[in-house]
Scaffold this active site. Structure first.
Site, mmCIF file in Angstrom:
data_model
loop_
_atom_site.group_PDB
_atom_site.id
_atom_site.type_symbol
_atom_site.label_atom_id
_atom_site.label_comp_id
_atom_site.label_asym_id
_atom_site.label_seq_id
_atom_site.Cartn_x
_atom_site.Cartn_y
_atom_site.Cartn_z
ATOM 1 N N SER A 88 -66.470 -40.011 -27.582
ATOM 2 C CA SER A 88 -67.771 -40.444 -28.095
ATOM 3 C C SER A 88 -68.899 -39.607 -27.467
ATOM 4 C CB SER A 88 -67.900 -41.955 -27.829
ATOM 5 O OG SER A 88 -68.998 -42.484 -28.502
ATOM 6 N N ASP A 145 -65.635 -45.243 -38.831
ATOM 7 C CA ASP A 145 -66.407 -45.315 -37.587
ATOM 8 C C ASP A 145 -67.881 -45.579 -37.930
ATOM 9 O OD1 ASP A 145 -67.770 -44.805 -35.222
ATOM 10 O OD2 ASP A 145 -66.349 -43.266 -34.589
ATOM 11 N N HIS A 174 -64.531 -47.075 -34.308
ATOM 12 C CA HIS A 174 -64.935 -46.246 -33.171
ATOM 13 C C HIS A 174 -63.892 -46.261 -32.045
ATOM 14 C CE1 HIS A 174 -67.862 -43.780 -31.225
ATOM 15 N NE2 HIS A 174 -67.969 -44.593 -30.186
HETATM 16 C C1 MLT Z 1 -73.773 -40.462 -28.868
HETATM 17 O O1 MLT Z 1 -74.823 -40.970 -28.572
HETATM 18 O O2 MLT Z 1 -73.307 -39.461 -28.314
HETATM 19 C C2 MLT Z 1 -73.013 -41.110 -29.960
HETATM 20 O O3 MLT Z 1 -73.841 -41.978 -30.648
HETATM 21 C C3 MLT Z 1 -71.827 -41.807 -29.438
HETATM 22 C C4 MLT Z 1 -72.135 -42.766 -28.353
HETATM 23 O O4 MLT Z 1 -72.846 -43.730 -28.568
HETATM 24 O O5 MLT Z 1 -71.652 -42.571 -27.231
#
Ligand code: MLT
Length: 208
Positions: A109, A159, A190
């Protein structure tokens, strides 16, 4: 192992045997340097593991770069943080005697997004990458030459945070830059599924 001279909180677990590979573990929002150690070990029982904690706080949650809202990134901060993390990794290679030609990012992520950003802006740092739930972090002015780099991506068709078409665009961009990209789709959201961990393990094993 901790070393305060290196300016990211991190944890290094040396390779138990002769492996020269280091997995650079980059957590998702709210994680820390220890979060992905079990995943790293599952992906490669022999590699050194370097867990890193993102420096940007969103409330109580560490991240690797600022975002303006979910899925909308502060690109100026992202560029700065990408170079900062690349500098840290160069320092870690020198301090701990890691093999710079065998650094494999494993990001989930937010951690996958900064790993993707590093491939695009600092293409010499990571040898290969495992991007678990990633999207286009930024569009560079000029694509780097990623020839010889292998990238495994695992993305969820449903996701809600990282839209499927965006993950596909990242894969296309990395391919256009010359990387060998293996994008695997799952009927998932996710959260990672067990078979995706197995796919990532097989990918890491195939790096030789
Ligand atoms: C990010 O902010 O990199 C993406 O939205 C994924 C997350 O929330 O970690």
């Amino acid at each position: 192992m901790q070393n305060e001279g290196l300016n990211f909180v991190h944890r290094l677990i040396q390779a138990p045997g002769q492996s020269r590979r280091t997995l650079v573990l980059l957590h998702g929002t709210g994680g820390d340097e220890s979060d992905l150690l079990p995943l790293g070990r599952a992906l490669d029982p022999e590699a050194a593991l370097l867990g890193v904690r993102g420096k940007v706080m969103e409330g109580p949650m560490p991240r690797f770069f600022r975002r303006l809202e979910e899925g909308v990134f502060d690109v100026e901060d992202l560029v700065f943080r990408t170079h900062e993390l690349a500098d840290f990794l160069r320092g870690a290679v020198a301090t701990y005697g890691l093999d710079a030609a065998n650094l494999v990012a494993v990001g989930y992520s937010n951690g996958a997004n900064i790993a993707a950003s590093m491939l695009l802006l600092e293409p010499d740092v990571l040898t290969h990458a495992v991007l678990l739930r990633s999207m286009v972090p930024l569009v560079p002015e000029q694509l780097p030459d990623l020839t010889g780099r292998r990238v495994f991506m695992a993305s969820g068709l449903h996701d809600p945070i990282l839209p499927a078409d965006n993950a596909q665009r990242l894969a296309d961009m990395l391919k256009q830059a010359g990387a060998d990209v293996d994008l695997q789709w799952s009927n998932a959201g996710h959260g990672l599924l067990e078979h995706e961990v197995e796919q990532a393990r097989a990918f890491v094993a195939s790096l030789g």
